[in-house]
Design an enzyme around this catalytic site. Structure first.
Site, PDB file in Angstrom:
ATOM      1  N   ARG A  14      18.657  96.784 101.274  1.00  0.00           N
ATOM      2  CA  ARG A  14      18.794  95.653 102.075  1.00  0.00           C
ATOM      3  C   ARG A  14      17.310  94.951 102.493  1.00  0.00           C
ATOM      4  O   ARG A  14      16.681  95.674 102.979  1.00  0.00           O
ATOM      5  CB  ARG A  14      19.579  95.962 103.307  1.00  0.00           C
ATOM      6  CG  ARG A  14      20.847  96.496 103.065  1.00  0.00           C
ATOM      7  CD  ARG A  14      21.766  96.583 104.389  1.00  0.00           C
ATOM      8  NE  ARG A  14      23.082  97.466 104.104  1.00  0.00           N
ATOM      9  CZ  ARG A  14      24.116  97.740 104.853  1.00  0.00           C
ATOM     10  NH1 ARG A  14      23.730  97.482 106.224  1.00  0.00           N
ATOM     11  NH2 ARG A  14      25.057  98.245 104.407  1.00  0.00           N
ATOM     12  N   ARG A  42      15.970 100.578 111.237  1.00  0.00           N
ATOM     13  CA  ARG A  42      16.237  99.741 110.119  1.00  0.00           C
ATOM     14  C   ARG A  42      15.107  99.403 109.173  1.00  0.00           C
ATOM     15  O   ARG A  42      14.359  98.875 109.158  1.00  0.00           O
ATOM     16  CB  ARG A  42      16.361  98.347 110.844  1.00  0.00           C
ATOM     17  CG  ARG A  42      17.249  97.240 110.060  1.00  0.00           C
ATOM     18  CD  ARG A  42      17.132  95.767 111.008  1.00  0.00           C
ATOM     19  NE  ARG A  42      18.104  96.027 112.350  1.00  0.00           N
ATOM     20  CZ  ARG A  42      19.234  95.936 112.169  1.00  0.00           C
ATOM     21  NH1 ARG A  42      19.842  95.417 111.133  1.00  0.00           N
ATOM     22  NH2 ARG A  42      20.052  95.981 113.316  1.00  0.00           N
ATOM     23  N   GLU A  55      24.844 102.094 116.808  1.00  0.00           N
ATOM     24  CA  GLU A  55      25.499 102.058 115.615  1.00  0.00           C
ATOM     25  C   GLU A  55      25.129 103.082 114.817  1.00  0.00           C
ATOM     26  O   GLU A  55      23.850 102.958 114.144  1.00  0.00           O
ATOM     27  CB  GLU A  55      25.822 100.583 115.009  1.00  0.00           C
ATOM     28  CG  GLU A  55      26.638 100.989 113.988  1.00  0.00           C
ATOM     29  CD  GLU A  55      26.503  99.554 113.098  1.00  0.00           C
ATOM     30  OE1 GLU A  55      27.032  99.834 111.943  1.00  0.00           O
ATOM     31  OE2 GLU A  55      26.080  98.583 113.361  1.00  0.00           O
ATOM     32  N   SER A  83      30.210 102.488 110.780  1.00  0.00           N
ATOM     33  CA  SER A  83      31.094 101.101 110.879  1.00  0.00           C
ATOM     34  C   SER A  83      32.146 101.389 109.813  1.00  0.00           C
ATOM     35  O   SER A  83      31.965 101.635 108.704  1.00  0.00           O
ATOM     36  CB  SER A  83      30.257  99.865 110.754  1.00  0.00           C
ATOM     37  OG  SER A  83      31.042  98.840 110.889  1.00  0.00           O
ATOM     38  N   ARG A  96      19.729 107.016 110.092  1.00  0.00           N
ATOM     39  CA  ARG A  96      20.032 106.790 111.646  1.00  0.00           C
ATOM     40  C   ARG A  96      20.570 108.108 112.176  1.00  0.00           C
ATOM     41  O   ARG A  96      20.272 108.488 113.535  1.00  0.00           O
ATOM     42  CB  ARG A  96      20.957 105.914 111.742  1.00  0.00           C
ATOM     43  CG  ARG A  96      20.545 104.114 111.575  1.00  0.00           C
ATOM     44  CD  ARG A  96      21.324 103.382 111.864  1.00  0.00           C
ATOM     45  NE  ARG A  96      20.870 102.176 111.680  1.00  0.00           N
ATOM     46  CZ  ARG A  96      21.097 100.970 112.324  1.00  0.00           C
ATOM     47  NH1 ARG A  96      22.257 100.865 113.136  1.00  0.00           N
ATOM     48  NH2 ARG A  96      20.597  99.838 111.885  1.00  0.00           N
TER      49      ARG A  96
END
Length: 426
Positions: free
Chosen positions: A261, A276, A348, A351, A390
């Site tokens: 990403r 991230r 988070e 999801s 994560r």
């Protein structure tokens, strides 16, 4: 993708659904464009019918010796043929314009999704586990992980910001987490393990609602392929354009892949550490189900993701996202947020979303209910089970020791070849 027929039938209801997301009404503009396209289509069909009718009449006029009538009919047919390419092009342009307009409208939330503007309005559904207690001040991973093999400097040297070079037991722990996750999802929850491509065509990205909305958040190659932002794209698009057998449903797929990403929309967020990254690994979960089964499947999928956190002994909370915080293609989303003692906050880590038939319409993926002739669109769901990087951060922060070492959770011991503790370099 939205069904234009549903917008025609209930434009006020459609706008009301978008209003839950804080968006302005769009049905009037959409229906005006649809009406113009349908008018041109009707004009084209009328012209085609008259052309065929006049062509037949030419032979009849010639047979009756009425040359004047025949010539007049020939001229009419010639004019219709000359006009038709313009009408066909206009119909194509309007159809494309309508498609493009529909493609950037987000999905409508389910009725049980709480209303709200942003993450502050999300609803905590449940919590699990106890937050660890320390007899020292716990650190953020970025402050002690470099001594354990999380090399931010070399990653930046090789590739720039938001790339990391893992070494030694840190790299092994990362690998162990990914293998543990996919083994659990395949063995315990019945997901079929897959190894999909990480380079995909426009159609796969469009069908899974990543294009055109999120083009800037993804990496594109020089030969016009896309590096997947998540294997949701590859797994879900594997049924693109198909009519799935009713007996094959539910289809449950999982994959452990690299993901990419550009993070164009997250400037300034999580610039420190491993939270991230531009390149990361994720264990993805995808389900393709009958419409009546999607709500239950959503709960099941979320439970499969929760099971990984529970097996690792990581405290977390389950959050139902409000209408203003849901993703573009979702109708309902649960986030799992793991406790990070170094940040003294939940973050988070998964999801899980039910997209209804939104992606299926974009991909034209259907199934034929048993005993029925008519096909219906399937429902698709996707979730993380889990994001590996994560989870690595969560493990090293929650299992950190006063001397800078990190204990390896017992569930990962079979994957670590006898290593039960990460020791800082001398």
């Amino acid at each position: 993708m939205h069904d234009i027929r549903l917008i025609r039938d209930d434009p006020q209801g459609f706008d009301a659904g978008l209003a839950l997301r804080g968006l302005e009404p769009v049905s009037a503009a959409i229906l005006a464009l649809d009406e113009e396209r349908r008018a041109v289509a009707t004009e084209l069909q009328t012209a085609q019918g008259r052309r065929n009718e006049a062509s037949k009449a030419i032979g009849k006029a010639m047979g009756q010796g009425d040359k004047d009538a025949a010539e007049a009919l020939k001229a009419e047919v010639a004019q219709i043929k000359a006009d038709m390419p313009g009408l066909e092009e206009r119909e194509r342009e309007l159809g494309e314009k309508l498609q493009n307009a529909l493609a950037v409208i987000p999905n409508i939330p389910f009725d049980d999704v709480p209303q709200g503007a942003d993450e502050d309005d999300n609803v905590e559904v449940s919590t699990w586990g106890e937050k660890p207690s320390f007899d020292f001040d716990p650190k953020e991973h970025a402050d002690f992980a470099p001594w354990l093999g999380m090399d931010f400097e070399t990653g930046a040297l090789l590739s720039g910001a938001r790339f990391t070079f893992l070494r030694g037991d840190m790299a092994r722990l990362h690998r162990a987490l990914g293998q543990f996750m996919i083994d659990q999802q395949a063995r315990e929850f019945g997901y079929t393990e897959c190894m999909p491509p990480v380079l995909v065509k426009d159609e796969a990205m469009y069908g899974t609602d990543k294009l055109p909305k999120f083009a800037e958040d993804s990496f594109r190659t020089t030969d016009d392929r896309w590096l997947i932002p998540t294997s949701e794209v590859s797994l879900t698009a594997s049924v693109m354009g198909k009519i799935v057998e009713d007996s094959a449903l539910p289809m449950r797929m999982t994959a452990l892949t690299q993901c990419f990403r550009s993070e164009a929309g997250s400037a300034g967020r999580d610039t420190r550490g491993f939270i991230r990254q531009h390149q990361f690994e994720k264990c993805e979960l995808v389900s393709v189900v009958r419409p009546e089964d999607s709500a239950a499947e959503h709960e099941r999928m979320t439970g499969a993701a929760e099971a990984i956190l529970q097996a690792l002994g990581l405290a977390y909370r389950k959050v139902l996202l409000c209408t203003g915080d849901m993703g573009f293609g979702a109708r309902k989303t649960y986030d799992l947020e793991v406790w990070l003692p170094g940040q003294d906050a939940y973050r988070e880590i998964s999801s899980c979303s039910n997209t209804g038939d939104f992606q299926a319409r974009r991909m034209n993926t259907r199934y034929r209910p048993e005993g029925e002739k008519k096909t219906e669109f399937v429902h698709t769901l996707n979730g993380s089970g889990l994001a590996v990087g994560r989870t690595l951060v969560a493990v090293i922060e929650n299992y950190q020791q006063a001397d800078g070492s990190v204990l390896v959770p017992e569930a990962l011991h079979p994957y670590m070849g006898g290593v039960t503790k990460l020791e800082p370099a001398a």
